[in-house]
Design an enzyme around this catalytic site. Structure first.
Site, PDB file in Angstrom:
ATOM      1  N   CYS A 139      46.315  20.215   8.514  1.00 25.99           N
ATOM      2  CA  CYS A 139      46.467  20.958   9.766  1.00 25.99           C
ATOM      3  C   CYS A 139      45.932  20.204  10.979  1.00 25.99           C
ATOM      4  CB  CYS A 139      45.815  22.323   9.634  1.00 25.99           C
ATOM      5  SG  CYS A 139      46.540  23.248   8.273  1.00 25.99           S
ATOM      6  N   HIS A 196      41.166  25.806  17.715  1.00 24.62           N
ATOM      7  CA  HIS A 196      41.960  25.826  16.483  1.00 24.62           C
ATOM      8  C   HIS A 196      42.090  27.268  16.015  1.00 24.62           C
ATOM      9  CE1 HIS A 196      43.805  24.249  12.921  1.00 24.62           C
ATOM     10  NE2 HIS A 196      42.902  24.779  12.129  1.00 24.62           N
ATOM     11  N   GLU A 201      33.841  26.816  14.170  1.00 18.80           N
ATOM     12  CA  GLU A 201      34.331  26.245  15.426  1.00 18.80           C
ATOM     13  C   GLU A 201      33.497  26.760  16.601  1.00 18.80           C
ATOM     14  OE1 GLU A 201      38.485  26.849  16.275  1.00 18.80           O
ATOM     15  OE2 GLU A 201      38.477  25.329  17.867  1.00 18.80           O
ATOM     16  N   LYS A 209      46.952  31.390  18.263  1.00 21.22           N
ATOM     17  CA  LYS A 209      47.501  31.713  16.938  1.00 21.22           C
ATOM     18  C   LYS A 209      47.637  33.223  16.723  1.00 21.22           C
ATOM     19  CE  LYS A 209      46.250  27.463  14.477  1.00 21.22           C
ATOM     20  NZ  LYS A 209      45.465  26.684  15.454  1.00 21.22           N
ATOM     21  N   HIS A 231      49.567  30.531  12.086  1.00 19.79           N
ATOM     22  CA  HIS A 231      49.074  29.173  11.870  1.00 19.79           C
ATOM     23  C   HIS A 231      50.219  28.295  11.352  1.00 19.79           C
ATOM     24  CE1 HIS A 231      46.747  25.756  11.198  1.00 19.79           C
ATOM     25  NE2 HIS A 231      46.012  26.121  10.170  1.00 19.79           N
TER      26      HIS A 231
END
Lengths: 411, 86
Positions: A163, A303, A314, A333, A338
């Site tokens: 990813c 992310h 994160e 997202k 995703h």
């Protein structure tokens, strides 16, 4: 400080549209790409919710005999590459020497094709295996097919960092441009994970969102009730050029890729390092590479996949880098799901558009921010703000961390 | 039997999404005619094996490229007859 990459073209195929402006409007307005799999889809009954890209006929990007043998990941990549090159106004051979164009196009490859072939092999033995299987499956084939279709004869590669691969492809493109090894790089990522075997792998690993009556609410980055990611499919392609080359040909430069960073967690194959220290370092490296301070970043596209562990790690990483200088943060997202490696490219496109429009998209479904995710969230409505630099994070299974930073074209 | 093999070939080419318009017994299978590439010729050999139970080895399948439709059908017929005679 070293040279930048001029963004002159973008092509997307995503659950919320193919045109960059359409995608951006969707993430700003909360028009969700998340749906229940239709009854006639192989994923029906396998997952609650997924983020499907638009149907694209393979015949629209390949001759019929080739269209028959390629994976959907290739079809989406070729459409995105075609749109990106058209957006840049580049015809290879006319506007740029064919050996001065590079391709860095990534993704896990045609795994659905592999899964189908494995089934055929067990059903019919050797005769069930197509001689066309390898060009359908190998992860370099999106890059190779792009080179073939557009007559690109320079450096070609494919990054295999799950990813993080999309973000890393943009970074590798910048490195190629800085080294003077190409004038133009067609770079990005394509992922087509929406088939039962792959979806079950995520589901059995307890990574997927579950139990949401409204599918559009299943992906909820940083929200207290988040319980997993929603699988999506997408392709995203950027055309990056040496700024001097883009200027000389009179290209419309949308933004500049100023710098990037990449680190490894060195921790666990799937669980992110809980303190986010490696992810933080990738952001710091990107800042140094771009010649910027933390306070220069006006928007951070996280992310933020909507998993418990990932979003919390994160958050720690972002705190570690930005401290009191934290920019507005969102994960888009919530509406796109995703899209694995392709997320990094779609989100780079969203970040570039945010910079150009002075409008920062919110995190959709962030109704009740998790105290473990105490960021400077943009919620519910987009935030109008003039920003000069934006950062986008991409993290991958394996512990790969990539951060990219874009700035104004005239910066 | 030749006629049936020819039908099988045309059906295979259609399934492989090659253009069969204007293809006759004199059309070469490879780039000079029907434009089958090496992997397509390999697939054709597999389809023959699946349908008729006879196998063409690598170098034989490669020679398909230079064969006409008529020659290919005759080659398949010969192989089938030889196999059923043993």
């Amino acid at each position: 400080m070293s040279a930048t990459g001029a963004v002159t073209g973008i092509g997307l195929v995503s659950p919320v549209g193919v045109a960059v402006e359409t995608v951006f409007d969707a993430v700003c307005s909360g028009r969700s790409g998340l749906t229940r799999p239709p009854e006639d889809h192989p994923l029906h009954g396998v997952v609650d919710v997924a983020a499907f890209g638009p149907p694209i006929a393979a015949d629209s990007v390949l001759a019929p005999k080739d269209a028959r043998t390629v994976d959907r990941s290739i079809v989406m990549a070729l459409r995105a590459a075609e749109d990106a090159l058209a957006d840049a106004g580049i015809v290879v051979g006319r506007d740029v020497d064919e050996y001065r164009v590079a391709v860095v196009l990534s993704g896990v490859g045609g795994l659905e094709t592999l899964a189908q072939q494995a089934l055929e092999r067990s059903r019919r033995g050797r005769l069930g295996v197509s001689p066309f299987m390898l060009p359908g499956v190998l992860p370099n084939m999106a890059a190779a097919r792009t080179a073939i279709k557009f007559g690109i004869r320079g450096y070609t590669s494919s990054v295999g960092t799950a990813c993080a691969a999309g973000g890393q492809s943009l970074g590798e493109a910048l490195r190629i441009l800085r080294a003077g090894e190409a004038d133009v790089v067609v770079c990005g990522c394509t992922e087509a994970p929406l088939f039962p075997t792959f979806a079950d792998a995520f589901g059995n690993a307890l990574a997927l969102a579950r139990g949401w009556p409204d599918p559009a609410s299943a992906s909820r980055p940083f929200d207290r009730r988040r319980n997993g990611l929603v699988l999506g499919e997408a392709a995203g392609v950027f055309v990056l050029e040496r700024p001097e080359f883009a200027r000389a040909r009179g290209a419309d430069v949308r933004a500049a890729l100023l710098g990037w960073g990449a680190t490894s967690d060195a921790y666990h194959p799937t669980t992110p390092r809980p303190d986010g220290s490696s992810a933080a370092e990738s952001m710091r490296i990107a800042l140094r590479d771009a010649g910027l301070e933390a306070g220069d970043i006006g928007y951070l596209n996280a992310h933020g996949t909507s998993t418990k562990a990932g979003d919390a790690a994160e958050t720690k990483a972002i705190h570690g880098v930005f401290g009191a200088n934290m920019p507005p943060v969102s994960s888009t997202k919530g509406v796109t799901g995703h899209m694995l490696g392709a997320s990094g490219v779609v989100e780079a496109a969203i970040s570039v558009t945010a910079l150009r429009r002075g409008l920062l998209p919110p995190t959709h479904n962030l109704d009740d921010p998790d105290p473990a995710c105490d960021l400077a969230h943009i919620r519910k409505e987009p935030l109008a703000a003039t920003v000069d630099a934006v950062m986008s994070n991409s993290f991958g299974f394996g512990g790969h961390n990539v951060s990219v930073i874009f700035g104004r074209a005239d910066g | 039997m030749i006629a049936e093999i020819r039908l099988f070939l045309l059906r295979s080419l259609t399934e492989m999404r090659y253009d069969t318009d204007g293809i006759d017994d004199d059309t070469v299978l490879g780039p000079a005619g029907a434009d089958l590439e090496s992997l397509a010729l390999a697939e054709l050999a597999m389809r023959v094996e699946d349908q008729y139970g006879v196998r063409f080895l690598d170098d034989e399948a490669e020679r398909f490229a230079a064969m006409t439709v008529g020659e290919f059908c005759a080659a398949v017929e010969n192989r089938v007859k030889a196999a059923s005679a043993t």
